[in-house]
Enzyme design. Sequence first.
Site, mmCIF file in Angstrom:
data_model
loop_
_atom_site.group_PDB
_atom_site.id
_atom_site.type_symbol
_atom_site.label_atom_id
_atom_site.label_comp_id
_atom_site.label_asym_id
_atom_site.label_seq_id
_atom_site.Cartn_x
_atom_site.Cartn_y
_atom_site.Cartn_z
ATOM 1 N N ARG A 125 -9.676 8.024 7.474
ATOM 2 C CA ARG A 125 -11.069 7.593 7.271
ATOM 3 C C ARG A 125 -11.565 6.749 8.436
ATOM 4 N NH1 ARG A 125 -12.109 3.140 4.274
ATOM 5 N NH2 ARG A 125 -10.155 3.457 3.130
ATOM 6 N N GLU A 156 -2.025 -9.414 4.382
ATOM 7 C CA GLU A 156 -3.369 -9.808 3.974
ATOM 8 C C GLU A 156 -3.258 -10.691 2.734
ATOM 9 O OE1 GLU A 156 -7.610 -7.656 3.358
ATOM 10 O OE2 GLU A 156 -6.136 -7.264 1.800
ATOM 11 N N LYS A 178 0.844 -1.192 0.000
ATOM 12 C CA LYS A 178 0.000 0.000 0.000
ATOM 13 C C LYS A 178 0.889 1.255 0.000
ATOM 14 C CE LYS A 178 -4.591 0.497 2.142
ATOM 15 N NZ LYS A 178 -5.251 -0.209 1.062
#
Length: 220
Positions: free
Chosen positions: A78, A161, A67
């Site tokens: 967020r 992940e 990322k």
Amino acid sequence: MDYLIKTLDEMEEQFKPFREPFNRLKTLMTYYECAILEVKTKLDVLNKEFMDNELRNPIEAIKTRIKSPASIIEKMERKGFELSMDSLEENINDVAGIRVVCSFIDDIYKVAEMLTCQDDIRVLTVKDYIKNPKKNGYRSLHLVVEIPIFLSTGKKFMKVEVQIRTIAMDFWASLEHEIHYKKSNSNADSVKKLTECADTIYETDLTMMSLRKEMIDDEE
């Protein structure tokens, strides 16, 4: 020249508070890259073993990504997480991501089981979006695992992940992402159509898996 040196010194002093966090982030990203290498190697070995035992590869493709810092910060803001390195490590599970594309649905669970049963893997979360698809029809098996990486300073556990899906599911997800990239607002009709497409693809996956089983049974 003296003025230039003074200006550079002032700039260095001004940015000094940001140097350590930046260096920590850079180091942490390297750790995540190492964790991806560890998990990918495990998957490659399992695929090779499966090929030797059953004469076929359950894994069609393995895709990896880290990322970006901008995406990490956007997600933390967020979600309302504190913008710190400790908060990043604790709360963001998908900085390091691996997508495993399999041929058949039963391969997904087989690969997941073979990976997670290894004694140096810690399974943190499992989200089965195949049995429980998202509202728009998205299907995939999501695992968050911790794996040790071995550094000069010792062992460190890192989160990765792992998304496992079929070729058909990956095809749908890629096109769905492209559609939403072009058009950020989704109305009820477009969501309904996406879900219908996902359902059709899933039914095709089930049919192909059934056909493979029939062919194997006929050979025995």
